[in-house]
Design a protein around this motif. Structure first.
Motif, PDB file in Angstrom:
ATOM      1  N   GLU A  47       4.082   1.632   5.920  1.00  0.00           N
ATOM      2  CA  GLU A  47       2.983   1.652   4.945  1.00  0.00           C
ATOM      3  C   GLU A  47       2.825   3.043   4.327  1.00  0.00           C
ATOM      4  OE1 GLU A  47      -1.700   0.183   4.672  1.00  0.00           O
ATOM      5  OE2 GLU A  47      -0.804   0.670   6.615  1.00  0.00           O
TER       6      GLU A  47
ATOM      7  N   VAL B 104       5.564   3.547   1.732  1.00  0.00           N
ATOM      8  CA  VAL B 104       5.288   2.749   0.528  1.00  0.00           C
ATOM      9  C   VAL B 104       4.218   3.420  -0.330  1.00  0.00           C
ATOM     10  CG1 VAL B 104       4.334   0.571  -0.318  1.00  0.00           C
ATOM     11  CG2 VAL B 104       6.024   0.556   1.539  1.00  0.00           C
ATOM     12  N   HIS B 105       3.127   3.858   0.284  1.00  0.00           N
ATOM     13  CA  HIS B 105       2.043   4.488  -0.479  1.00  0.00           C
ATOM     14  C   HIS B 105       2.482   5.824  -1.063  1.00  0.00           C
ATOM     15  CE1 HIS B 105      -1.407   1.791  -0.013  1.00  0.00           C
ATOM     16  NE2 HIS B 105      -0.884   1.470   1.168  1.00  0.00           N
TER      17      HIS B 105
ATOM     18  N   LEU C 236       4.500   4.877  -4.120  1.00  0.00           N
ATOM     19  CA  LEU C 236       3.628   4.371  -5.190  1.00  0.00           C
ATOM     20  C   LEU C 236       2.840   5.493  -5.857  1.00  0.00           C
ATOM     21  CD1 LEU C 236       2.260   1.081  -3.566  1.00  0.00           C
ATOM     22  CD2 LEU C 236       3.677   1.254  -5.622  1.00  0.00           C
TER      23      LEU C 236
ATOM     24  N   MET D 286      13.277   4.983   0.300  1.00  0.00           N
ATOM     25  CA  MET D 286      12.329   5.206   1.405  1.00  0.00           C
ATOM     26  C   MET D 286      13.101   5.066   2.701  1.00  0.00           C
ATOM     27  SD  MET D 286       9.218   2.806   0.012  1.00  0.00           S
ATOM     28  CE  MET D 286      10.384   1.437  -0.099  1.00  0.00           C
TER      29      MET D 286
ATOM     30  N   ALA E  31       9.538  -1.248   4.784  1.00  0.00           N
ATOM     31  CA  ALA E  31       9.067  -0.482   3.623  1.00  0.00           C
ATOM     32  C   ALA E  31       9.683  -1.013   2.330  1.00  0.00           C
ATOM     33  CB  ALA E  31       9.413   0.994   3.813  1.00  0.00           C
ATOM     34  N   TYR E  32      10.992  -1.244   2.324  1.00  0.00           N
ATOM     35  CA  TYR E  32      11.643  -1.756   1.113  1.00  0.00           C
ATOM     36  C   TYR E  32      11.152  -3.157   0.768  1.00  0.00           C
ATOM     37  CZ  TYR E  32      15.056   2.048   0.750  1.00  0.00           C
ATOM     38  OH  TYR E  32      15.662   3.271   0.577  1.00  0.00           O
TER      39      TYR E  32
ATOM     40  N   GLU F 169       8.237  -4.468   1.352  1.00  0.00           N
ATOM     41  CA  GLU F 169       6.875  -4.401   0.807  1.00  0.00           C
ATOM     42  C   GLU F 169       6.859  -3.840  -0.610  1.00  0.00           C
ATOM     43  OE1 GLU F 169       4.059  -5.717   2.149  1.00  0.00           O
ATOM     44  OE2 GLU F 169       5.562  -6.572   3.500  1.00  0.00           O
ATOM     45  N   LEU F 170       7.607  -2.776  -0.860  1.00  0.00           N
ATOM     46  CA  LEU F 170       7.598  -2.185  -2.197  1.00  0.00           C
ATOM     47  C   LEU F 170       8.252  -3.110  -3.220  1.00  0.00           C
ATOM     48  CD1 LEU F 170       6.612   0.389  -3.607  1.00  0.00           C
ATOM     49  CD2 LEU F 170       8.928   1.291  -3.403  1.00  0.00           C
TER      50      LEU F 170
END
Length: 375
Positions: free
Chosen positions: A160, A163-164, A167, A185, A196-197, A199-200
Motif C-alpha cells: 500500500e 502504491v500511494h 500515485l 514498484m 502493489a502492481y 492494485e495500481l
C-alpha cells in the motif's frame, strides 16, 4: 494465451512500450560501471546488446556521469535511461546531454530533510518541463529500500505504501501537464511486489516496468525473479522487465529473455527443450546416450542464435516421441544412436552416436533456409 493489459503508449527513443495493442515486452538491465568511464560503460552496454537487451539504465550520480551521456550514446545503439537519485539537477543535466528516459526515485528526489511542499513542487515542475522540452519519458521508480519516510510512517513497509508513493508522484507530474510516465514498484518480497502492481493496475493506465529487486545470486535469485515477474506477466501486467541479479548484466538479460520465451511473449532465440534424467534411460540395463552432455553442447553452440527455433533433446521413448515431434528439430536418444526428427516429421531417421550433433546442426540450418524461402 496471455491477455496483455492495455496502457498508454510511451516511446523511449525508437522503442515503443505499452499501448493498445501493447508493444512486445522489452528486457532491460543496468550497468555496474562508473558511468564517467565511457570506455568501460560502452563495453558493458554493447555486451548487453549482444545478449538481446532492448534498453539499459546507467547511474547518473554526479556531474561527470551526466556529461558522459552524449559520448556513450554515440557508441551504443539501444535507448539509455538515466538513474536519478537525490539531485533533480542531475535529471536536468542528463536530459540536456541526450538521455532517452529519466528514472526518478520519489523516495529521495526533492525530499531533503525539512524541505517544504512548495520547494518539492518546484523541483517536480523543473523535471517535468525539461522532459517535455526534450520529449523524453519519466519512470517513477518506487523501491522499498528507499521508500519515502512519510509514506512508510503512514502505511508501514507495505505494498500500500508503494502504491500511494507512486500515485502521489503521478499526480505531481500530471499537475504540470506531463503524462509520458512509466511506473515501477519493487521490493525484494515477491508477494508484496505482486500485490502493489495488481492494485495500481486497477487505477492507472500507464505502462509498468516490473521486477523483483535485490534477488541475490543465481540460482535462487533467478527463482525469485521468475516467480514474481512470471506471475505478473501471466496476468498481463508488465511492459518492460528487469531480472535483478548479483551477476553479470548479460546474464540478467538472458534470464529475462528466457522468461519471455517460456511465456510465448517473445519468439526469438532458441526455445530449448530437454528432459530430466531418469531411470527410463536404461533399456535392458544399458544406458542411453549421455543426455546432459549432448544437451549442453547443443545449447552452447546455439547460444548466440537470435532467430526463433524450438529444439528438443529427449532421453527415452515415453515422452521423447511427442516432444521431438512438437519441436522444429528434435532428437530422441537411444543406446548408441539418435532418432532425428527434422521439420518434416514423416522423414525421421536414425544416426550413430557420433553423428547426432552434426545432423542436428544440419537440420537446424535446413530449418532456417526453408523458413527464409517461405517468407
Amino acid at each position: 494465451m496471455i491477455k496483455r493489459r492495455k496502457t498508454k503508449k510511451i516511446k523511449i527513443g525508437y522503442l515503443e512500450v505499452g499501448g493498445n495493442p501493447p508493444a512486445p515486452v522489452s528486457v532491460q538491465t543496468m550497468t555496474n560501471t562508473n558511468t564517467s568511464d565511457v570506455k568501460a560503460t560502452v563495453k558493458q552496454i554493447l555486451s548487453a546488446e549482444r545478449a538481446g537487451c532492448d534498453l539499459i539504465r546507467i547511474a547518473v550520480d554526479n556531474q561527470k556521469s551526466a556529461e558522459a551521456i552524449s559520448a556513450i550514446k554515440k557508441r551504443t545503439n539501444i535507448p539509455i535511461i538515466a538513474d536519478i537519485h537525490f539531485s533533480h539537477l542531475l535529471a536536468i543535466k542528463a536530459a540536456k546531454f541526450g538521455i532517452d528516459k529519466l528514472r526518478i526515485n520519489p523516495g529521495n528526489v526533492g525530499r531533503k530533510q525539512n524541505e517544504s511542499k512548495r520547494v518539492r513542487e518546484k523541483i517536480i515542475k523543473e523535471i517535468a518541463d525539461i522532459a517535455k522540452k526534450k520529449k523524453i519519458p519519466i519512470r517513477i521508480g518506487v523501491n522499498m529500500g528507499s521508500l519515502d519516510p512519510k509514506m512508510e510512517e503512514k502505511y508501514g513497509r507495505t505494498a500500500e505504501a508503494m502504491v500511494h508513493s507512486a500515485l502521489e508522484e503521478i499526480k505531481a507530474l500530471e499537475r504540470h501537464g506531463f503524462g509520458d510516465i512509466i511506473i515501477a514498484m519493487k521490493a525484494s518480497d515477491v508477494g508484496m511486489t505482486v500485490e502493489a502492481y495488481r492494485e495500481l493496475a486497477k487505477v492507472v493506465d500507464y505502462p509498468f516496468h516490473v521486477g523483483i529487486t535485490e534477488t541475490g545470486l543465481p540460482p535462487s535469485g533467478i527463482v525469485k525473479s521468475s516467480i514474481g515477474i512470471g506471475v505478473l506477466l501471466l496476468e498481463g501486467i508488465g511492459d518492460t522487465i528487469r531480472v535483478s541479479l548479483t551477476a553479470p548484466v548479460a546474464e540478467e538479460v538472458e534470464v529475462g529473455l528466457d522468461m519471455l520465451r517460456c511465456l510465448r511473449l517473445r519468439k526469438e532465440g532458441v526455445d530449448f527443450i530437454s528432459c530430466p534424467t531418469c531411470g527410463r534411460r536404461y533399456s535392458g540395463q544399458k544406458e542411453t546416450m549421455d543426455l546432459i552432455k549432448i544437451s549442453k553442447e547443443l545449447k552452447e553452440a546455439l547460444k548466440n542464435e537470435k532467430r526463433y527455433i524450438k529444439v528438443a533433446v529427449m532421453g527415452c521413448s515415453v515422452n521423447g516421441l511427442g516432444e521431438a515431434k512438437d519441436a522444429d528439430v528434435g532428437v530422441m536418444l537411444k543406446i548408441n544412436s539418435g532418432e532425428i526428427y527434422p521439420l518434416d516429421k514423416t522423414k525421421k531417421y536414425e544416426v550413430p552416436k557420433d553423428k547426432i550433433l552434426p545432423e542436428m546442426f544440419r537440420q537446424i540450418d535446413l530449418f532456417f533456409k526453408n523458413k527464409k524461402k517461405d517468407q
